[in-house]
Design a protein around this motif. Structure first.
Motif, PDB file in Angstrom:
ATOM      1  N   UNK A   1      11.950  -8.116   6.388  1.00 21.41           N
ATOM      2  CA  UNK A   1      11.214  -7.258   5.458  1.00 21.41           C
ATOM      3  C   UNK A   1      10.267  -6.330   6.204  1.00 21.41           C
ATOM      4  N   UNK A   2       9.985  -5.209   5.535  1.00 18.51           N
ATOM      5  CA  UNK A   2       8.962  -4.295   6.055  1.00 18.51           C
ATOM      6  C   UNK A   2       7.820  -4.255   5.044  1.00 18.51           C
ATOM      7  N   UNK A   3       6.657  -3.941   5.564  1.00 22.22           N
ATOM      8  CA  UNK A   3       5.480  -3.887   4.712  1.00 22.22           C
ATOM      9  C   UNK A   3       5.678  -2.837   3.612  1.00 22.22           C
ATOM     10  N   UNK A   4       5.309  -3.209   2.415  1.00 19.20           N
ATOM     11  CA  UNK A   4       5.354  -2.253   1.323  1.00 19.20           C
ATOM     12  C   UNK A   4       6.697  -2.142   0.613  1.00 19.20           C
ATOM     13  N   UNK A   5       7.658  -2.946   0.991  1.00 25.43           N
ATOM     14  CA  UNK A   5       8.960  -2.868   0.328  1.00 25.43           C
ATOM     15  C   UNK A   5       8.901  -3.514  -1.047  1.00 25.43           C
ATOM     16  N   UNK A   6       9.777  -3.033  -1.893  1.00 24.02           N
ATOM     17  CA  UNK A   6       9.894  -3.635  -3.219  1.00 24.02           C
ATOM     18  C   UNK A   6      11.121  -4.528  -3.189  1.00 24.02           C
ATOM     19  N   UNK A   7      10.903  -5.826  -3.390  1.00 24.11           N
ATOM     20  CA  UNK A   7      11.969  -6.809  -3.185  1.00 24.11           C
ATOM     21  C   UNK A   7      12.385  -7.445  -4.506  1.00 24.11           C
ATOM     22  N   UNK A   8      13.659  -7.348  -4.778  1.00 23.83           N
ATOM     23  CA  UNK A   8      14.204  -8.042  -5.942  1.00 23.83           C
ATOM     24  C   UNK A   8      14.639  -9.439  -5.521  1.00 23.83           C
ATOM     25  N   UNK A   9      14.077 -10.468  -6.143  1.00 27.03           N
ATOM     26  CA  UNK A   9      14.507 -11.829  -5.861  1.00 27.03           C
ATOM     27  C   UNK A   9      15.537 -12.199  -6.917  1.00 27.03           C
ATOM     28  N   UNK A  10      16.778 -12.351  -6.467  1.00 25.78           N
ATOM     29  CA  UNK A  10      17.841 -12.688  -7.411  1.00 25.78           C
ATOM     30  C   UNK A  10      17.570 -14.086  -7.948  1.00 25.78           C
ATOM     31  N   UNK A  11      17.366 -14.197  -9.247  1.00 25.02           N
ATOM     32  CA  UNK A  11      16.959 -15.478  -9.822  1.00 25.02           C
ATOM     33  C   UNK A  11      17.932 -15.892 -10.909  1.00 25.02           C
ATOM     34  N   UNK A  12      18.557 -17.050 -10.655  1.00 26.35           N
ATOM     35  CA  UNK A  12      19.460 -17.549 -11.689  1.00 26.35           C
ATOM     36  C   UNK A  12      18.805 -18.680 -12.469  1.00 26.35           C
ATOM     37  N   UNK A  13      17.719 -19.187 -11.954  1.00 23.95           N
ATOM     38  CA  UNK A  13      17.103 -20.348 -12.572  1.00 23.95           C
ATOM     39  C   UNK A  13      17.545 -21.638 -11.934  1.00 23.95           C
ATOM     40  N   UNK A  14      18.508 -21.572 -11.042  1.00 25.91           N
ATOM     41  CA  UNK A  14      18.962 -22.760 -10.321  1.00 25.91           C
ATOM     42  C   UNK A  14      18.006 -23.115  -9.199  1.00 25.91           C
ATOM     43  N   UNK A  15      18.338 -24.185  -8.476  1.00 24.73           N
ATOM     44  CA  UNK A  15      17.404 -24.700  -7.457  1.00 24.73           C
ATOM     45  C   UNK A  15      17.146 -23.698  -6.335  1.00 24.73           C
ATOM     46  N   UNK A  16      18.226 -23.082  -5.818  1.00 23.79           N
ATOM     47  CA  UNK A  16      18.042 -22.187  -4.679  1.00 23.79           C
ATOM     48  C   UNK A  16      17.123 -21.025  -5.016  1.00 23.79           C
ATOM     49  N   UNK A  17      17.416 -20.372  -6.144  1.00 25.45           N
ATOM     50  CA  UNK A  17      16.639 -19.178  -6.431  1.00 25.45           C
ATOM     51  C   UNK A  17      15.232 -19.527  -6.901  1.00 25.45           C
ATOM     52  N   UNK A  18      15.076 -20.684  -7.543  1.00 22.34           N
ATOM     53  CA  UNK A  18      13.734 -21.086  -7.946  1.00 22.34           C
ATOM     54  C   UNK A  18      12.875 -21.349  -6.712  1.00 22.34           C
ATOM     55  N   UNK A  19      13.450 -22.095  -5.761  1.00 22.37           N
ATOM     56  CA  UNK A  19      12.699 -22.363  -4.532  1.00 22.37           C
ATOM     57  C   UNK A  19      12.463 -21.049  -3.791  1.00 22.37           C
ATOM     58  N   UNK A  20      13.459 -20.167  -3.799  1.00 16.65           N
ATOM     59  CA  UNK A  20      13.292 -18.879  -3.118  1.00 16.65           C
ATOM     60  C   UNK A  20      12.124 -18.103  -3.716  1.00 16.65           C
TER      61      UNK A  20
END
Lengths: 518, 357
Positions: free
Chosen positions: B48-67
């Motif tokens: 990542x670079x400072x100031x980036x807008x990051x979409x966290x792909x979230x399915x509601x499952x364990x991986x994405x929740x922890x992410x």
């Protein structure tokens, strides 16, 4: 597929050696024989390609080459008792003889045009093709670097066989027994060699016991076998060594090596040609069976009536696991090799193209310069000698051998830095780590006023890890063979980006044959 | 017998055996170790670079929740300067996605990160339930996978994101490596172990969990009492991946570091030069304008198949003329429903090429 087509296709694949100009007239080759279906199929297809020295006239499709059959007996490494190992050797030699007899019978049948059962059986009885098998016990890796000692062992192995052959048996297969009683002339010599052998065997067992990881132990055996084959081949004067590794075995190896983190070195092990030892005067390894599956090989053996001489695997597995539970606290785990081959087998059962798809994928990886046929040293014009001449007349061959080495150096490709143990080419990452460790070890040496690596080596008991990390081992050997207490935890931390502080010196490294660990 | 102490801090009682390293650690040390490893992965690979807008792909499952949890924790702790938001895709699977979306909505509250939901229905006009009713349960995962990939891109673009972070863990990556070896898919094998994909594009995807073990993610979620949704998709028996997954689990049992080793191998693979040239150059789809390797992207091909009532289009292996996908109607544009097609046309896509040209 019918019998004839299967035979033809397998034979064609092996004979491709000749079309690829990898097997030339005047070559002196060695065939590695384990006694399994693949190596027997290989041998039974190589033998008919050999021109009979007794007939001066040219025969179609035949070339003249010297042939040595080498069997590395590793039964004791798998936990078999000494007597069982002896029995296994006898089985392998008998299998090779039978294979030669069948091959000779087939040739006679083909050339005579009549393939009646009668002629086959008579020729089987009469033909004594004089195929000698040099049995090398795995413990002889401790003789590596001492070609003279290896040669002595070879002569001994040959003498034993001669004696056995002089005891004719009713069905053509020699009866083996009372081996020690047979060579009464050599009693004194035998006693001396026996004590040496016992000592080497003890060292081998100690070495294998020290490797805790089951995968590591299997791989160590494989590396030792390969080194021993190379050395034995060189002693026999062979410039090429044919191995029976099948497509099935190679596909499983692709998966297993991937799971061991050996992705960089992987392409070096699955090519037709592997000339990485030629710089040191070792023969080029050729894998003519790499497009034949185990299933095909098994069928060929069955069709030709060849008797396999394999070690009973389940027995060995059980012994190995019982041995390791005694030593270590955790229950024995399955080896990655066996998992990978079970995985490939199960996939192959559902989808018969699996093996070749895997091999095709792996072939897309860039091979190393020593995998190119150009990397093979050009064969020096050798006299058409058989294996006996190669064994006995070594002194006269010394000059031409040196000459051959000179050729080998001349056309050797740019040297690829390899792991000293498994000969896997080292990746840039591994080289960086080794150089960094070497640099810091040198620094440490200077600080102590020692300056030389040897001194640091002597201080290994202090747990000086820097020197250890500087030794040119690949990451995989380091992890699974030179295992140290706390190593996995340390590696986990290294992977995690922390500092990998390894706790103790490797037990195993001190136990390795000097020629390897140097 | 005194309680076994954590090997890291030597003060607290060890609570768990770390699956990756077999260390006996206490809960707090496990959290720290896990978070620091992800941080190290992010720093080492300059994700990542400072100031980036990051979409966290979230399915509601364990991986994405922890992410989502880790990303918001690390972003605050190490001042990444990222502008995070959760991006969820609503495939329209009743009994699965509607429930997991509830979880994501709670996560939005818990972590204070805004949430954007993009649905298949609004993007493509079809829900997964409708697609399954149309094509059955055999190739449905092809549709879902292709559509979700593009939906994530579209959702991210809609929200002005610079990057997408997905919750792919080490087990997933190792499994993909194996599958590509088994399928003989050399180009994919070459890139599947990359931690950043589509680096040159305007919307790269990153996998901060590339070296994180699935078991550790589950343990982390469990001990942190994170709110996640653990039901498998009702349409996904994971048939195709099942055997590779099983093998990875066997490997892990034989040697825990084998998963990392598979990934390392894939990183170390050096391909013969020829395979690079065969890689299709990324281009944009003629119809929807999103990134594609073909003139018309896979999503548009599948969608046209659905709209024209010939859902096998794009699933079966057929090649049309000029490298185009066979059976594509030249006049069909995005969203323009081809509508009714006779059953005769469904029979063979190749024949349709002859009819239409």
């Amino acid at each position: 597929m019918c019998h004839a087509c299967l035979e033809l296709s397998v034979r064609g694949k092996v004979r491709a050696l000749k079309t690829h100009k990898l097997l030339l007239p005047g070559d002196n080759i060695a065939v590695a024989l384990s006694g399994g279906s693949c190596s027997l199929t290989l041998l039974s297809n190589v033998l008919p390609m050999r021109k009979d020295a007794s007939t001066p006239r040219k025969e179609r499709g035949k070339i003249e080459f010297g042939l040595t059959v080498i069997h590395v007996n590793e039964a004791t490494a798998h936990g078999a008792a000494a007597a069982e190992a002896e029995a296994h050797s006898r089985d392998v030699v008998a299998a090779a003889r039978q294979c030669a007899a069948v091959a000779a019978a087939m040739t006679t049948a083909e050339s005579g045009g009549s393939s009646t059962a009668a002629s086959t059986s008579t020729s089987m009885g009469n033909a004594s093709p004089g195929l000698d098998v040099w049995v090398v016990p795995l413990r002889d890796v401790f003789l590596l670097g001492d070609a003279e000692a290896l040669r002595r062992e070879a002569v001994r192995s040959w003498r034993q066989q001669q004696q056995q052959q002089q005891q004719p048996a009713a069905d053509g297969t020699p009866v083996w027994g009372g081996e020690a009683g047979g060579d009464s002339d050599y009693v004194g010599e035998a006693a001396a060699t026996a004590s040496g052998a016992a000592e080497r065997e003890a060292r081998l067992q100690q070495l294998l016991q020290a490797v805790q990881d089951p995968t590591g132990r299997e791989d160590l055996i494989r590396h030792l076998r390969r080194r021993l084959l190379a050395a034995a081949g060189a002693v026999a004067g062979a410039t090429k060594l044919l191995c029976g590794d099948s497509a099935t075995a190679l596909a499983a190896r692709v998966i297993a090596e991937t799971a061991k983190g050996r992705g960089f070195a992987l392409p070096s092990d699955i090519q037709l040609v592997d000339a990485r030892g030629t710089g040191a005067g070792e023969p080029t390894f050729l894998y003519p069976m790499r497009e034949v599956t185990v299933k095909e090989a098994v069928f060929v053996c069955r069709l030709r009536g060849l008797h396999l001489a394999e070690l009973p695997a389940p027995l060995l597995l059980a012994r190995l696991s019982s041995a390791s539970t005694g030593l270590h606290s955790h229950p024995p785990r399955r080896s990655i090799n066996s998992l990978a081959s079970a995985f490939v087998d199960s996939l192959q059962a559902n989808l018969p193209s699996t093996i070749f798809t895997v091999l095709r994928t792996a072939s897309a990886l860039r091979p190393f310069p020593f995998n190119s046929p150009d990397a093979m040293p050009s064969t020096f014009p050798a006299t058409p000698n058989n294996e006996l001449k190669a064994l006995h007349g070594r002194s006269t061959e010394g000059a031409s051998g040196a000459n051959g080495d000179g050729v080998a150096v001349g056309c050797r490709p740019a040297a690829v830095p390899c792991c000293v143990l498994c000969r896997a080419p080292l990746s840039a990452r591994e080289l960086r780590a080794i150089h960094a460790a070497a640099a810091s070890a040198a620094d440490a040496g200077k600080q102590e006023g020692a300056g030389s690596v040897e001194v640091v080596q002597a201080e290994q008991e202090e747990g000086d890890d820097e020197e250890d990390a500087a030794a040119p081992f690949c990451g995989s050997c380091r992890g699974q063979i030179l295992f140290r207490p706390g190593h996995h935890e340390a590696r986990g931390r290294e992977e995690a980006g922390g500092s990998g502080n390894v706790d103790g010196p490797s037990l195993v490294q001190g136990l390795l044959p000097e020629a390897l660990a140097a | 017998m005194p309680p076994r102490l954590c090997v890291r801090c030597n003060t607290s009682r060890a609570m768990l055996n770390r699956p990756k390293t077999q260390e006996q650690v206490c809960r707090e040390c496990f959290f720290t170790a896990f978070e620091e490893e992800v941080h190290q992965t992010i720093v080492d690979n300059k994700l990542f670079k400072h100031g980036e807008r990051l979409a966290v792909a979230a399915s509601g499952g364990k991986d994405s929740t922890v992410l989502a949890h880790i990303m918001s924790t690390l972003n605050a702790r190490y001042n990444y300067g990222l502008d995070l938001f959760l991006l969820s895709i609503d495939e329209g699977i009743t009994g699965y996605r509607d429930d997991s979306l509830e979880t994501v909505k709670r996560n939005e509250q818990q972590y204070g990160i805004p949430l954007k939901v993009v649905s298949y229905k609004e993007l493509y006009g079809w829900t997964m339930d409708e697609i399954v009713s149309q094509i059955g349960t055999k190739n449905n995962c092809t549709f879902c996978g292709v559509f979700r990939r593009q939906a994530l891109d579209r959702g991210a673009v809609l929200m002005g994101a610079n990057k997408i972070a997905t919750g792919h863990n080490a087990d997933d990556v190792a499994e993909t490596v194996l599958l590509n070896i088994l399928r003989g898919d050399v180009p994919r094998l070459g890139r599947c172990a990359n931690i950043i994909t589509g680096e040159d594009s305007s919307l790269p995807r990153v996998k901060p969990f590339k070296y994180a073990y699935e078991k550790e993610i589950v343990l982390y979620a469990y001990y942190k009492k994170l709110d996640y949704f653990s039901t498998e998709c009702i349409y996904a028996p994971f048939a195709a991946r099942g055997f590779a997954r099983e093998f990875i689990k066997d490997l892990e049992a034989a040697r825990p570091l084998a998963i990392i080793d598979v990934i390392r191998s894939a990183e170390d693979f050096v391909f013969a030069a020829a395979s690079d040239e065969k890689l299709p150059q990324p281009r944009t789809c003629e119809r929807c304008g999103y990134i594609s390797s073909q003139p018309v992207c896979k999503a548009c091909v599948l969608l046209e198949g659905l709209n024209r009532g010939m859902p096998r289009l794009g699933v079966s292996r057929t090649r049309g003329r000029r490298g185009e996908k066979a059976g594509l109607h030249p006049d069909v544009g995005r969203g323009g429903g081809g509508g009714s097609s006779g059953p005769a046309e469904v029979a063979s896509p190749v024949e349709i090429v002859y009819e239409t040209t």
